[in-house]
Design an enzyme around this catalytic site. Sequence first.
Site, PDB file in Angstrom:
ATOM      1  N   GLU A 208       0.859  -1.415  -0.152  1.00  0.00           N
ATOM      2  CA  GLU A 208      -0.160   0.240  -0.053  1.00  0.00           C
ATOM      3  C   GLU A 208       0.736   1.020   0.342  1.00  0.00           C
ATOM      4  OE1 GLU A 208      -4.224  -1.318   1.871  1.00  0.00           O
ATOM      5  OE2 GLU A 208      -2.390  -0.937   2.986  1.00  0.00           O
ATOM      6  N   ASP A 245      -3.321  -0.260  12.213  1.00  0.00           N
ATOM      7  CA  ASP A 245      -4.258  -0.951  12.365  1.00  0.00           C
ATOM      8  C   ASP A 245      -3.401  -2.599  12.314  1.00  0.00           C
ATOM      9  OD1 ASP A 245      -5.603  -2.764  10.311  1.00  0.00           O
ATOM     10  OD2 ASP A 245      -5.548  -2.942   8.201  1.00  0.00           O
ATOM     11  N   GLU A 288      -7.880   0.104  14.375  1.00  0.00           N
ATOM     12  CA  GLU A 288      -8.549  -1.164  13.195  1.00  0.00           C
ATOM     13  C   GLU A 288      -8.199  -2.562  13.804  1.00  0.00           C
ATOM     14  OE1 GLU A 288      -8.326   0.271   9.473  1.00  0.00           O
ATOM     15  OE2 GLU A 288      -8.630  -1.804   8.928  1.00  0.00           O
ATOM     16  N   ASP A 315     -13.374  -4.128  10.557  1.00  0.00           N
ATOM     17  CA  ASP A 315     -12.506  -4.053   9.222  1.00  0.00           C
ATOM     18  C   ASP A 315     -12.555  -5.482   9.007  1.00  0.00           C
ATOM     19  OD1 ASP A 315     -11.511  -4.668   6.818  1.00  0.00           O
ATOM     20  OD2 ASP A 315      -9.368  -4.876   6.173  1.00  0.00           O
ATOM     21  N   LYS A 340     -16.001  -0.949   2.530  1.00  0.00           N
ATOM     22  CA  LYS A 340     -15.062  -1.763   1.701  1.00  0.00           C
ATOM     23  C   LYS A 340     -15.940  -1.796   0.646  1.00  0.00           C
ATOM     24  CE  LYS A 340     -10.250  -3.117   3.503  1.00  0.00           C
ATOM     25  NZ  LYS A 340      -9.679  -3.540   4.274  1.00  0.00           N
ATOM     26  N   ARG A 369      -7.969  -0.726  -1.189  1.00  0.00           N
ATOM     27  CA  ARG A 369      -7.608  -2.233  -0.870  1.00  0.00           C
ATOM     28  C   ARG A 369      -6.173  -2.432  -1.017  1.00  0.00           C
ATOM     29  NH1 ARG A 369     -11.318  -6.279   0.512  1.00  0.00           N
ATOM     30  NH2 ARG A 369      -9.616  -6.570   1.650  1.00  0.00           N
TER      31      ARG A 369
HETATM   32  P1  PGA Z   1      -6.719  -5.682   2.071  1.00  0.00           P
HETATM   33  O1  PGA Z   1      -5.611  -4.993   3.285  1.00  0.00           O
HETATM   34  O2  PGA Z   1      -6.750  -5.078   1.337  1.00  0.00           O
HETATM   35  O3  PGA Z   1      -5.085  -6.630   1.775  1.00  0.00           O
HETATM   36  O4  PGA Z   1      -7.059  -5.673   2.917  1.00  0.00           O
HETATM   37  C1  PGA Z   1      -6.028  -3.486   3.348  1.00  0.00           C
HETATM   38  C2  PGA Z   1      -6.198  -3.629   5.629  1.00  0.00           C
HETATM   39  O5  PGA Z   1      -6.528  -4.406   5.860  1.00  0.00           O
HETATM   40  O6  PGA Z   1      -6.869  -2.692   5.722  1.00  0.00           O
HETATM   41 ZN    ZN Z   2      -7.243  -3.694   7.645  1.00  0.00          ZN
END
Ligand code: PGA
Ligand code: ZN
Length: 423
Positions: A208, A245, A288, A315, A340, A369
């Site tokens: 990310e 997170d 989170e 999440d 999401k 994501r």
């Molecule tokens: P992911 O991670 O898109 O790989 O699920 C993002 C998050 O955990 O917030």
């Molecule tokens: Zn997360």
Amino acid sequence: MKITKVFGYQVLDSRGRPTVAASISLTDGSTHTARVPSGASTGSHEAKELRDTGSKHAEKFFAGASVQLAVANINEKIAPLLIEDQISLSSVDNKLSELDPSIDHAQLGANATLAVSLAAALADAHGQNKSLARYFTAEKQLLIPMPMVNILSGGAHANRTMDIQDILIIPVGAKSFTQALSWIVAIREMAAKLGKESGAVTNLIADEGGLAIAFDSVEKACEFVTKSIEKVGLKVGTEVALALDVAATQFFDGNKYNFATTNKSYTSAEFVKYIGDLTSNQPIISIEDPFAEDDWQSWQNFSEIAPKKLQVMGDDLLTTNLDRLNQAIASKSANAILIKANQNGLVTSTLNVLKQARANNFNTVVSARSGENEDSWLADLAVGWSAGQIKVGSTHGSERNAKWNRLLELEATEECRFLNPFN
Ligand code: PGA
Ligand code: ZN
């Protein structure tokens, strides 16, 4: 305006993995395309992304992870149902739900349904001569969300260089989104510089866009980010605060929470205490997934002792799912939800989850994501839905910056107000 064509195809995401794109063309000759993101640290209660693994469609060079089944579902099952219809997001979503009534969209694939649903939202907005943000809000003033931005990443996104997944910052003292982003960029640069000076490997970038610097404790990682904030001349807490997170599902074995780098294991009760101490000793305002996706009791126990102003966000716990959100509301297990769209599978039902959260005084954070693409619809959804907060990753990589840049564009060109949900 009527739909003349619906077309699905396979494209690549920011990790170079296949993902689904869908286009909807209208009678005025315009075409509206959306590409869906994909997670790596996924919750088991998410809507089901359809991949070709094990099927005759599986493409050898994508290690079976191609999405031709989902694409075929768009072209062979969904498209014939929509052609000639008046463009309308709600009627497209209704038809998708009728075709695959399962909550997790396992038959069509949530990657197929979401791609079509998003393309329908874009096409419907175009039909009304509006941007996607304006399509969702009748108010004159658009509300620009507070960003929550990755500085350090570990866990599933960075080869587990750190026990928890992400340390993020929230520029709570910024007066505009533009100012917020400039602070964040400076802090990220400072973190890279300090990391380099200390001899850490700083050229490893997590999925990310965060820095994948190795730390042997979460506390040291928090202190490193705090120092980076101070070094650029900003005040920790009042101007820029921390968010974590934890992504605890990733290291819960059903019985204990296991930190790999520190080699420590915690029972649920011990981990509730650990998280309590961490959040009170560090300038953390949002946490989170501090507990695993089905460890409801720990969520509840922690929420009972947590300070009221600490954002406790689900999440993997909630997976943008109405039933799970309702369970969290009833059991007082959290006070915020990550939204999401691909955990849910449809634009309208994602919005319904957000509305239910808001009606119950939950904070809402619209989120990208780890596998992303160059689309910026997420920024429009966050603004159009007045979400209050947005999480996109770091300020690194065009798949991330496409969303930040769209928010900068909205702030520069529309009548806006920058929201501060932490005031
Ligand atoms: P992911 O991670 O898109 O790989 O699920 C993002 C998050 O955990 O917030
Ligand atoms: Zn997360």
